[in-house]
Design an enzyme around this catalytic site. Structure first.
Site, mmCIF file in Angstrom:
data_model
loop_
_atom_site.group_PDB
_atom_site.id
_atom_site.type_symbol
_atom_site.label_atom_id
_atom_site.label_comp_id
_atom_site.label_asym_id
_atom_site.label_seq_id
_atom_site.Cartn_x
_atom_site.Cartn_y
_atom_site.Cartn_z
ATOM 1 N N LEU A 136 -0.654 47.771 98.468
ATOM 2 C CA LEU A 136 0.208 47.013 99.368
ATOM 3 C C LEU A 136 -0.433 45.640 99.561
ATOM 4 O O LEU A 136 -1.664 45.513 99.531
ATOM 5 C CB LEU A 136 0.341 47.710 100.729
ATOM 6 C CG LEU A 136 1.042 49.073 100.762
ATOM 7 C CD1 LEU A 136 0.987 49.640 102.180
ATOM 8 C CD2 LEU A 136 2.480 48.976 100.289
ATOM 9 N N ASP A 137 0.384 44.624 99.765
ATOM 10 C CA ASP A 137 -0.155 43.297 100.036
ATOM 11 C C ASP A 137 -0.977 43.324 101.328
ATOM 12 O O ASP A 137 -0.773 44.172 102.200
ATOM 13 C CB ASP A 137 0.970 42.276 100.173
ATOM 14 C CG ASP A 137 1.773 42.128 98.889
ATOM 15 O OD1 ASP A 137 1.210 42.396 97.815
ATOM 16 O OD2 ASP A 137 2.956 41.751 98.977
ATOM 17 N N LYS A 138 -1.843 42.353 101.459
ATOM 18 C CA LYS A 138 -2.748 42.277 102.613
ATOM 19 C C LYS A 138 -2.015 42.428 103.943
ATOM 20 O O LYS A 138 -2.437 43.190 104.806
ATOM 21 C CB LYS A 138 -3.508 40.953 102.576
ATOM 22 C CG LYS A 138 -4.394 40.705 103.782
ATOM 23 C CD LYS A 138 -5.067 39.338 103.707
ATOM 24 C CE LYS A 138 -5.891 39.050 104.950
ATOM 25 N NZ LYS A 138 -6.528 37.705 104.910
ATOM 26 N N THR A 140 1.161 43.451 104.420
ATOM 27 C CA THR A 140 2.196 44.486 104.454
ATOM 28 C C THR A 140 1.601 45.739 105.059
ATOM 29 O O THR A 140 0.537 46.195 104.637
ATOM 30 C CB THR A 140 2.728 44.793 103.040
ATOM 31 O OG1 THR A 140 3.297 43.614 102.483
ATOM 32 C CG2 THR A 140 3.781 45.888 103.078
ATOM 33 N N ARG A 239 9.339 40.863 98.267
ATOM 34 C CA ARG A 239 9.288 39.510 98.799
ATOM 35 C C ARG A 239 9.944 38.516 97.831
ATOM 36 O O ARG A 239 10.695 37.623 98.247
ATOM 37 C CB ARG A 239 7.839 39.117 99.077
ATOM 38 C CG ARG A 239 7.176 40.010 100.125
ATOM 39 C CD ARG A 239 5.650 39.893 100.121
ATOM 40 N NE ARG A 239 5.210 38.559 100.491
ATOM 41 C CZ ARG A 239 3.942 38.166 100.377
ATOM 42 N NH1 ARG A 239 3.021 39.002 99.899
ATOM 43 N NH2 ARG A 239 3.599 36.950 100.732
#
Length: 306
Positions: A136-138, A140, A239
């Protein structure tokens, strides 16, 4: 080191060599280029060009060097462990936590926290990303499954590749979506103007195919609460696809040029649900979590404002 021999099958013919290897090895095209420059990519007929169009039956041998070992230290970072057994763990990741270390970021990551909080982690991804099956993105938040054994890791990775592991997200988007539901089928590649970004590209040969389903949960005067379901797992996929349809995620610093009028702490994207088969027992697992409190406070305010 690891040596892989890849044979192009019918559904991969027509791809560029770098795209084929990126897809097969689950690495970036820039990483493929580096491997080739190091002499680690060999095409059976001797023609080594990244733009080469692959034919069915072509054979490519790739040598993957051992990862550079980082001095990873266990760190007592709080973890919200939703479920754990001897084979896997399901984590509800908090905002601001990078999933795995990199050369400039060797501490304060989820991996450092896992090394402290769990007794074992799979070694499939080497010393840099032990246990990490997907990311997961930082900023998110939400659910992420971690493998504690190599057997579990391989099974979970296969489920993700075969799309039997289902991941559902919720996001607040800028603007009001006109359709109640839809599918975004648009390939994603590295943005040429800004290497930190990903972007929808014209042709899959310039990136990787990416498919996202969406359903409107609730419309507000200037925003839309939306559910997303991934068919693929490309970097920044939701995104980028949200921006592509003209409704970027609220407070997304990379992809949303609008001001953060809601004062959200970061982009409002949450991995709310994950479904998969247990890698050993084959039991159907389904976990779901609500977005964090700061996300819900903004939704509550929008609800109260009508």
């Amino acid at each position: 080191m690891e040596i892989k021999t890849l044979i192009v099958d019918a559904d991969k013919q027509g791809l560029r060599l770098d795209v084929f290897l990126s897809d097969e090895l689950e690495i970036t095209r820039s990483h493929v280029k580096i491997l080739a420059e190091q002499g680690n990519v060999i095409v059976k007929d001797g023609t080594l060009k990244m733009g080469r169009i692959m034919k069915e039956g072509d054979v490519v041998t790739v040598t993957i060097p051992d990862p550079v070992e980082l001095s990873l230290e266990p760190e007592n970072i709080p973890l919200d462990i939703i479920y754990e057994d001897e084979y896997l763990a399901v984590i509800n990741k908090q905002r601001g936590l990078v999933v795995h270390p990199a050369k400039r970021n060797e501490s304060g990551t989820l991996v450092n926290a896992l090394l402290f909080g769990l007794k074992s982690l799979s070694s499939v991804n080497g010393v840099i990303r032990p246990g990490i099956v997907h990311r997961l993105d930082k900023d998110t938040t939400g659910l992420l499954v971690v493998a504690k054994t190599d057997e579990a890791h391989l099974s979970l990775s296969e489920q993700i590749a075969e799309k039997t592991c289902k991941r559902t997200y919720v996001a607040l988007l800028d603007g009001v979506l006109s359709k109640d539901e839809g599918t975004i089928d648009a390939p994603i590649g590295r943005c040429k103007a800004d290497r930190k970004k990903m972007a929808v590209v014209r042709d899959v040969a310039d990136g990787r195919y990416a498919i996202t389903d969406y359903t409107v949960l609730k419309r507000y005067q200037r925003y839309t609460l939306t559910e997303f379901r991934l068919h693929t797992g490309r970097t920044h996929q939701i995104r980028v696809h949200a921006k592509h349809i003209g409704h970027p995620v609220v407070a997304d610093l990379l992809y949303n040029g609008n001001l953060n009028k809601l004062n959200a702490p970061s982009h409002m994207l949450h991995a709310k649900k994950i479904e998969f088969k247990h890698p050993i027992t084959m039991e159907n697992f389904c976990f779901e979590t609500a977005p964090p409190l700061d996300f819900m406070r903004i939704i509550d305010k929008l609800d109260s404002d009508g």
